[in-house]
Design an enzyme around this catalytic site. Structure first.
Site, PDB file in Angstrom:
ATOM      1  N   GLU B 265      -2.154  61.480 -35.469  1.00 40.32           N
ATOM      2  CA  GLU B 265      -1.044  62.075 -34.928  1.00 40.32           C
ATOM      3  C   GLU B 265      -1.084  62.631 -33.514  1.00 40.32           C
ATOM      4  OE1 GLU B 265       1.758  60.980 -36.651  1.00 40.32           O
ATOM      5  OE2 GLU B 265       0.562  60.494 -38.583  1.00 40.32           O
ATOM      6  N   HIS B 268      -0.613  59.766 -31.127  1.00 42.70           N
ATOM      7  CA  HIS B 268       0.968  59.324 -30.880  1.00 42.70           C
ATOM      8  C   HIS B 268       1.218  60.356 -29.914  1.00 42.70           C
ATOM      9  CE1 HIS B 268       1.829  56.288 -34.010  1.00 42.70           C
ATOM     10  NE2 HIS B 268       1.348  56.989 -34.888  1.00 42.70           N
ATOM     11  N   GLU B 294       1.282  52.728 -32.195  1.00 43.43           N
ATOM     12  CA  GLU B 294      -0.047  52.592 -33.471  1.00 43.43           C
ATOM     13  C   GLU B 294      -1.272  52.585 -32.785  1.00 43.43           C
ATOM     14  OE1 GLU B 294       1.519  53.694 -36.000  1.00 43.43           O
ATOM     15  OE2 GLU B 294      -0.325  53.845 -37.550  1.00 43.43           O
TER      16      GLU B 294
END
Lengths: 499, 499
Positions: B265, B268, B294
């Protein structure tokens, strides 16, 4: 022409739209006060500004006026009628302020708040002074637009405590002050003072949290419709009646901050959680005034949480979370210590007795400011004089004096009296409640359901369906009467201090 | 007529308005996934619905069309030009769907999601089947409105990975599958398997949190522009580039969930935090596609976090937070254990190698569904057949099979391929990065700045200024090439499994 039901339906749709914006704004504010990362603040302020502008536009729109005019005298529905009245008042008050001035004022507010923060941090009143002067002058202008019968300050009081007037406060506050001062004198001279040092110890945050959550659950705070977070300045905030959040602060050296603070915010939250579901998606679905709200938080904090009966049943639970030496501390000494009376500089740290004196100082000063009887530059020394006069102590700095509270930096004149009114309301409710319920017995047995239900039935459920003084009279069958507060404090402290 | 600067200024104001709504919606969603009390959900859903409708109205408004037409060919500003293009595409795609159908679809989506949850909990596919059939049929209809050249599925792929076609996937995926299957076979037959039981232990949540925060800080995740919370399903969410939040899940029996999940995460979040400030308040200020997003999370999770070099420098730190027996566990064994390959039923728990095989199963099934080559009722047994064929294991229940993922219940057909594309992109970026930087040396020395800066310079900063395949070609000087992923996995696992 549409029939009345159709118009009511369309009106409700407009109201729902308003509530959507309000919920989005409230969530945004909650997030800004609890969770937002530092760098997110700037862009977020634009979000709040934009959404608030939308609310303002809808509240003062032609569409709103159309519904008000059509429904005002023709609706048969009590809730719709009171909603229309509320909308009309908002419409009228907001329309009276020219758009330009409103926008300038909003900008001034947000700038003043950050200047005040700087002034407080650097103990520099003169930095804040020009902003405060402008804020006073805007409030005077707005008050004259709104209009008033007797005193210009009434127009501002109306924003927070509709129905209450300067004349009422000028009658009630000095009476209370006199009684509290005399009680304070006796207390100061008492040779039987509680010893607050017995409360000192290390209280890990987690233990305080676990204990306060248990207390909130006992009170009936519904965690399925709320949550508890940690902030420097505790608050309660209602996104809607099914999402009423509170925050608290944990001081690992002093459990009182979190324990009594959480009970206080929990009292606010119970009010919002227990408003009638019938009022959902109307502007009536919130507490009716700042003063009535404060009556609920203070009821729970002091009339319940600082009550001997409360600790009769909860002291053992508390001991299981507290440092070991509390095992040896008798309940009586503990109870007296948490009820110590001691004049102090900071309002939010004041005890139950001296709290109202702090409020009266602010009331007298802001009333004089708005009436042009004193000027902003006089504030620091007048503040200090009054502190000495009312509480017998003088702030060594403006930071601990006139700069301590945020309210004026947001232009919130007329707000402070609600705190003292809330106290009087709470005492008056408490007195009536005692005629119906064995309040102390219920507290002693942690049977808070009956107490909470009484408050819901008499106060919470109505939201803004009743005005503050209407609630007082409906519930207690008399007008605002400060004697109940004075009697309550006199009885309580006579026992604690052996007066 | 206004001059072009004035029009651009007005256009930017409309865009700011859109961004205000988007931020309010995103905050609302973050809150619903992290903090909201149970009873707040119902009313909150109305807030999201209302605000989303506002966004949809603005995106498809005559005002928007006016700006698109005026600015499309006349603006000199590159950012404005690409913004107009993005707005035009959103305008065109949304206008092609009749309002009624759009509203019905939104209602179907939200209903289907809760039905899917129930179906999964009770392992009852037939409950979900009629909803899924409707969702498929809406998606077929929308795809036909949007149009496509070759395969109807292309129109859906376009929503998540513009530029990528069914033809491309049908060429690339089977190649990759063949190589991965052959590698998996060798691994299954290896006599030198890592021992994952060495990783077992009790990892208190607080220790995991402290460790992962340290890793996030090393990566350069900016906590002044973000925060870390705990949720059952971890995610990253950008309110704007200065407020990019991530969540993680702590499994006290298995640190891998939190450690690799947080790095994922965090990858991201770095993308969103490092978009050029020039793009603020435009729809270009976000990741360009699901696949490129991704690629960033997988780059950090696997190419950094599951890299031997990463643990060369961080194993000691990890040991200081881990149970005592890790002091005795040699780094080599630890590294091999966290890289164990083992076919499993659940996609989100899959290892680096078998993950893409899970994706291919979903891709083949949804492509066939949208092309009417199979029907929804065939899904459960086709799913199980493919699982056996590709991974050698068969789900004992639909809950662990066709009902495991949320995507289809939200109508998200065309989304799954981005996960496998992201892997290939990441490997291709990694290969190019290695020609410029001593990637493993930098990782070994925790010098992530150069790595992150390279990603920012080549990928992050552009936001949506470049389309996904444009970025691939600009950065790597070639088209999408799956060989890099295959080579990377072959090299890595040949060493770990002594192949």
């Amino acid at each position: 022409m549409d029939n009345i039901e159709q118009i009511e339906k369309d009106f409700k749709e407009l109201l729902s739209e308003l509530e959507v914006y309000r919920e989005a704004i409230t969530l945004t504010q909650w997030d800004m006060r609890t969770k937002i990362p530092k760098n997110g603040v700037e862009q977020r302020s634009e979000v709040v500004g934009f959404l608030s502008e939308k609310v303002h536009q809808l509240e003062t729109s032609e569409k709103m006026k159309y519904f008000i005019d059509l429904l005002k005298d023709s609706t048969q529905d009590e809730i719709v009628r009171k909603t229309v009245k509320e909308c009309e008042e908002i419409y009228e008050r907001n329309r009276k302020i020219p758009n330009d001035e409103f926008k300038e004022y909003v900008m001034l507010q947000s700038k003043s708040e950050s200047i005040w923060q700087e002034a407080r941090e650097t103990d520099n009143f003169s930095l804040f002074q020009p902003y405060l002067e402008e804020l006073v002058s805007y409030n005077q202008k707005f008050a004259s637009y709104w209009g008033y019968e007797d005193n210009i300050y009434d127009a501002l009081l109306h924003n927070y405590e509709p129905g209450v007037t300067t004349a009422m406060l000028d009658k009630v506050f000095p009476e209370v002050r006199k009684s509290l001062s005399s009680l304070l004198n006796k207390i100061n001279q008492s040779s039987n003072k509680p010893d607050p040092t017995v409360l000192v110890g290390h209280f890990p945050k987690k233990d305080q949290e676990d204990f306060t959550i248990k207390i909130l659950e006992q009170m009936g705070y519904d965690f399925s419709s709320g949550r508890l977070d940690e902030t420097v300045h505790p608050f309660a905030i209602a996104l809607n009646m099914n999402d009423v959040r509170i925050t608290t602060r944990y001081d690992e050296k002093d459990f009182r901050t979190a324990v009594f603070g959480t009970i206080h915010e929990g009292g606010h939250a119970l009010y919002e959680q227990n408003i009638s579901k019938k009022l959902v998606n109307t502007p009536l679905a919130t507490g009716t005034s700042m003063g009535i709200h404060e009556s609920q938080s203070l009821f729970w904090e002091n009339f319940v949480g600082r009550n001997k009966a409360f600790w009769d049943s909860n002291y053992e639970l508390f001991q299981s979370y507290a440092p070991k030496h509390f095992q040896q501390l008798p309940l009586g000494e503990f109870y007296r210590a948490v009820n110590e009376v001691k004049p102090s500089l900071i309002r939010i740290e004041a005890d139950e007795l001296t709290y109202s004196l702090h409020i009266m100082i602010r009331y007298e000063l802001e009333k004089a400011l708005i009436n042009d009887e004193i000027s902003v530059s006089d504030l620091p020394h007048l503040w200090n004089e009054k502190m000495e006069d009312y509480l017998g102590i003088k702030p060594p700095t403006d930071r601990e004096g006139v700069l301590q509270d945020i309210h004026w930096s947001g232009g919130d004149f007329g707000y402070f009296p609600s705190y003292a009114l809330g106290y009087m309301y709470a005492a008056q409710f408490h007195n009536t409640m005692k005629t119906k319920l064995n309040v102390d017995d219920l507290i002693r047995n942690n049977q808070f359901d009956q107490i909470r239900n009484w408050l819901t039935e008499n106060i919470h459920q109505y939201g803004k369906m009743k005005k503050p003084l209407e609630i007082i009279e409906d519930v207690t069958k008399e007008k605002l009467n400060p004697d109940y507060l004075v009697n309550y404090l006199t009885n309580k402290y006579s026992k604690i201090y052996n007066l």
